[in-house]
Design a protein around this motif. Structure first.
Motif, PDB file in Angstrom:
ATOM      1  N   ARG A 133       6.630  52.931  63.799  1.00  0.00           N
ATOM      2  CA  ARG A 133       7.045  52.371  65.091  1.00  0.00           C
ATOM      3  C   ARG A 133       8.335  51.555  65.006  1.00  0.00           C
ATOM      4  NH1 ARG A 133       2.305  49.687  68.146  1.00  0.00           N
ATOM      5  NH2 ARG A 133       3.890  49.631  69.774  1.00  0.00           N
ATOM      6  N   ILE A 134       8.939  51.506  63.809  1.00  0.00           N
ATOM      7  CA  ILE A 134      10.235  50.830  63.670  1.00  0.00           C
ATOM      8  C   ILE A 134      11.244  51.437  64.643  1.00  0.00           C
ATOM      9  CG2 ILE A 134      12.237  50.602  62.149  1.00  0.00           C
ATOM     10  CD1 ILE A 134      10.385  50.026  59.866  1.00  0.00           C
ATOM     11  N   PHE A 135      11.214  52.753  64.782  1.00  0.00           N
ATOM     12  CA  PHE A 135      12.142  53.456  65.673  1.00  0.00           C
ATOM     13  C   PHE A 135      11.347  54.205  66.733  1.00  0.00           C
ATOM     14  CE2 PHE A 135      14.140  53.489  61.420  1.00  0.00           C
ATOM     15  CZ  PHE A 135      15.195  52.632  61.685  1.00  0.00           C
ATOM     16  N   SER A 136      12.018  54.519  67.826  1.00  0.00           N
ATOM     17  CA  SER A 136      11.404  55.329  68.876  1.00  0.00           C
ATOM     18  C   SER A 136      11.532  56.809  68.499  1.00  0.00           C
ATOM     19  CB  SER A 136      12.113  55.081  70.206  1.00  0.00           C
ATOM     20  OG  SER A 136      13.446  55.552  70.126  1.00  0.00           O
ATOM     21  N   ILE A 137      10.861  57.653  69.239  1.00  0.00           N
ATOM     22  CA  ILE A 137      10.981  59.095  69.003  1.00  0.00           C
ATOM     23  C   ILE A 137      12.432  59.523  69.178  1.00  0.00           C
ATOM     24  CG2 ILE A 137      10.380  61.367  69.938  1.00  0.00           C
ATOM     25  CD1 ILE A 137       7.560  60.304  70.376  1.00  0.00           C
ATOM     26  N   GLN A 138      13.090  59.011  70.194  1.00  0.00           N
ATOM     27  CA  GLN A 138      14.509  59.322  70.415  1.00  0.00           C
ATOM     28  C   GLN A 138      15.346  58.902  69.203  1.00  0.00           C
ATOM     29  OE1 GLN A 138      16.319  57.150  73.627  1.00  0.00           O
ATOM     30  NE2 GLN A 138      18.223  58.292  73.511  1.00  0.00           N
ATOM     31  N   GLY A 139      15.057  57.745  68.642  1.00  0.00           N
ATOM     32  CA  GLY A 139      15.770  57.269  67.458  1.00  0.00           C
ATOM     33  C   GLY A 139      15.583  58.203  66.275  1.00  0.00           C
ATOM     34  N   TYR A 140      14.351  58.650  66.073  1.00  0.00           N
ATOM     35  CA  TYR A 140      14.094  59.585  64.973  1.00  0.00           C
ATOM     36  C   TYR A 140      14.817  60.909  65.191  1.00  0.00           C
ATOM     37  CZ  TYR A 140      10.593  56.608  62.786  1.00  0.00           C
ATOM     38  OH  TYR A 140       9.964  55.575  62.147  1.00  0.00           O
ATOM     39  N   LEU A 141      14.824  61.388  66.419  1.00  0.00           N
ATOM     40  CA  LEU A 141      15.522  62.651  66.710  1.00  0.00           C
ATOM     41  C   LEU A 141      17.027  62.530  66.456  1.00  0.00           C
ATOM     42  CD1 LEU A 141      13.640  63.792  69.947  1.00  0.00           C
ATOM     43  CD2 LEU A 141      13.433  64.746  67.634  1.00  0.00           C
ATOM     44  N   ILE A 142      17.595  61.413  66.850  1.00  0.00           N
ATOM     45  CA  ILE A 142      19.024  61.192  66.604  1.00  0.00           C
ATOM     46  C   ILE A 142      19.302  61.135  65.108  1.00  0.00           C
ATOM     47  CG2 ILE A 142      20.895  59.497  66.839  1.00  0.00           C
ATOM     48  CD1 ILE A 142      19.695  58.880  69.650  1.00  0.00           C
ATOM     49  N   MET A 143      18.433  60.456  64.355  1.00  0.00           N
ATOM     50  CA  MET A 143      18.611  60.385  62.899  1.00  0.00           C
ATOM     51  C   MET A 143      18.538  61.765  62.257  1.00  0.00           C
ATOM     52  SD  MET A 143      16.741  57.029  61.431  1.00  0.00           S
ATOM     53  CE  MET A 143      15.449  56.841  62.640  1.00  0.00           C
ATOM     54  N   VAL A 144      17.551  62.557  62.650  1.00  0.00           N
ATOM     55  CA  VAL A 144      17.410  63.906  62.095  1.00  0.00           C
ATOM     56  C   VAL A 144      18.656  64.722  62.402  1.00  0.00           C
ATOM     57  CG1 VAL A 144      16.135  66.084  62.327  1.00  0.00           C
ATOM     58  CG2 VAL A 144      14.897  63.933  62.065  1.00  0.00           C
ATOM     59  N   PHE A 145      19.150  64.618  63.628  1.00  0.00           N
ATOM     60  CA  PHE A 145      20.357  65.353  64.011  1.00  0.00           C
ATOM     61  C   PHE A 145      21.556  64.914  63.177  1.00  0.00           C
ATOM     62  CE2 PHE A 145      24.280  65.409  66.528  1.00  0.00           C
ATOM     63  CZ  PHE A 145      24.432  66.785  66.693  1.00  0.00           C
ATOM     64  N   MET A 146      21.738  63.594  63.043  1.00  0.00           N
ATOM     65  CA  MET A 146      22.889  63.086  62.295  1.00  0.00           C
ATOM     66  C   MET A 146      22.821  63.470  60.814  1.00  0.00           C
ATOM     67  SD  MET A 146      23.514  59.349  64.021  1.00  0.00           S
ATOM     68  CE  MET A 146      24.887  58.959  62.968  1.00  0.00           C
ATOM     69  N   ILE A 147      21.651  63.364  60.228  1.00  0.00           N
ATOM     70  CA  ILE A 147      21.496  63.729  58.821  1.00  0.00           C
ATOM     71  C   ILE A 147      21.745  65.216  58.633  1.00  0.00           C
ATOM     72  CG2 ILE A 147      19.820  63.936  56.935  1.00  0.00           C
ATOM     73  CD1 ILE A 147      18.557  61.292  58.061  1.00  0.00           C
ATOM     74  N   ALA A 148      21.147  66.039  59.490  1.00  0.00           N
ATOM     75  CA  ALA A 148      21.328  67.487  59.381  1.00  0.00           C
ATOM     76  C   ALA A 148      22.791  67.873  59.562  1.00  0.00           C
ATOM     77  CB  ALA A 148      20.452  68.209  60.410  1.00  0.00           C
ATOM     78  N   LEU A 149      23.439  67.270  60.549  1.00  0.00           N
ATOM     79  CA  LEU A 149      24.855  67.567  60.783  1.00  0.00           C
ATOM     80  C   LEU A 149      25.698  67.181  59.569  1.00  0.00           C
ATOM     81  CD1 LEU A 149      27.057  68.567  62.716  1.00  0.00           C
ATOM     82  CD2 LEU A 149      27.201  66.216  63.597  1.00  0.00           C
ATOM     83  N   GLY A 150      25.441  66.002  59.015  1.00  0.00           N
ATOM     84  CA  GLY A 150      26.184  65.553  57.839  1.00  0.00           C
ATOM     85  C   GLY A 150      26.002  66.473  56.650  1.00  0.00           C
ATOM     86  N   VAL A 151      24.769  66.890  56.419  1.00  0.00           N
ATOM     87  CA  VAL A 151      24.492  67.791  55.297  1.00  0.00           C
ATOM     88  C   VAL A 151      25.166  69.137  55.525  1.00  0.00           C
ATOM     89  CG1 VAL A 151      22.659  69.077  54.115  1.00  0.00           C
ATOM     90  CG2 VAL A 151      22.352  66.645  54.615  1.00  0.00           C
ATOM     91  N   ILE A 152      25.055  69.666  56.721  1.00  0.00           N
ATOM     92  CA  ILE A 152      25.667  70.964  57.022  1.00  0.00           C
ATOM     93  C   ILE A 152      27.188  70.905  56.867  1.00  0.00           C
ATOM     94  CG2 ILE A 152      26.134  72.626  58.889  1.00  0.00           C
ATOM     95  CD1 ILE A 152      23.222  72.026  59.853  1.00  0.00           C
ATOM     96  N   LEU A 153      27.805  69.848  57.381  1.00  0.00           N
ATOM     97  CA  LEU A 153      29.265  69.716  57.263  1.00  0.00           C
ATOM     98  C   LEU A 153      29.710  69.681  55.807  1.00  0.00           C
ATOM     99  CD1 LEU A 153      30.096  67.101  60.054  1.00  0.00           C
ATOM    100  CD2 LEU A 153      30.554  69.563  60.079  1.00  0.00           C
ATOM    101  N   ARG A 154      28.953  68.975  54.976  1.00  0.00           N
ATOM    102  CA  ARG A 154      29.339  68.854  53.565  1.00  0.00           C
ATOM    103  C   ARG A 154      29.006  70.111  52.771  1.00  0.00           C
ATOM    104  NH1 ARG A 154      26.783  64.965  50.578  1.00  0.00           N
ATOM    105  NH2 ARG A 154      25.158  64.764  52.116  1.00  0.00           N
ATOM    106  N   VAL A 155      27.809  70.628  52.914  1.00  0.00           N
ATOM    107  CA  VAL A 155      27.362  71.772  52.113  1.00  0.00           C
ATOM    108  C   VAL A 155      28.132  73.041  52.471  1.00  0.00           C
ATOM    109  CG1 VAL A 155      25.384  73.288  51.664  1.00  0.00           C
ATOM    110  CG2 VAL A 155      25.078  70.819  51.676  1.00  0.00           C
ATOM    111  N   GLU A 156      28.396  73.224  53.738  1.00  0.00           N
ATOM    112  CA  GLU A 156      29.091  74.435  54.188  1.00  0.00           C
ATOM    113  C   GLU A 156      30.615  74.262  54.190  1.00  0.00           C
ATOM    114  OE1 GLU A 156      27.608  77.318  54.634  1.00  0.00           O
ATOM    115  OE2 GLU A 156      25.651  76.397  54.231  1.00  0.00           O
TER     116      GLU A 156
END
Length: 138
Positions: free
Chosen positions: A77-100
């Motif tokens: 409950r530290i973060f809201s569902i929206q917060g978790y979704l934003i984090m997942v998006f940001m992490i995935a985007l960062g990984v994709i940008l670097r790996v690809e």
């Protein structure tokens, strides 16, 4: 299950760890490229994320945690569902940008450096809210 006071500490540590990891990636890229302008280019990224994104979001979540009425709160409950979704998006985007290799290494260098430092600094907002929470006697 944790008290709001403990959750504030945990949230601050989580933000600091994330910021440190991102800062290290940015620094490694900067050192690999040996270009001083990358450090200067990180400044506007830092200012943007610190004052327009992470600062307000940290304040929002810190106040949210401090306002919990329950004595025992689940860690998630530290973060809201929206917060978790934003984090997942940001992490995935960062990984994709670097790996690809979708952006140049120079971009990763200054962007991650500014982003990471902004996250680290935003983690102190939780410490400030913790201090206020304790001072209020809650």
């Amino acid at each position: 299950m944790f008290t709001p006071k403990t959750l504030l500490i945990i949230a601050g540590i989580l933000w600091a760890i994330a910021g440190l990891n991102i800062t290290i990636i940015g620094l490694r890229c900067c050192l690999q490229l040996h270009q001083a302008w990358l450090y200067l280019a990180a400044i506007p990224v830092f200012l943007l994320f610190r004052y327009l994104i992470f600062g307000p979001v940290s304040h929002k979540y810190a106040r949210r945690i401090a306002a919990f009425d329950e004595d025992r709160i689940a860690l998630y409950r530290i973060f809201s569902i929206q917060g978790y979704l934003i984090m997942v998006f940001m992490i995935a985007l960062g990984v994709i940008l670097r790996v690809e290799h979708l952006v140049p290494l120079a971009f990763i260098a200054f962007f991650y450096l500014g982003l990471g430092l902004a996250l680290i600094l935003a983690s102190w907002i939780y410490a400030s809210e913790y201090r206020d929470y304790v001072a209020a006697g809650t």
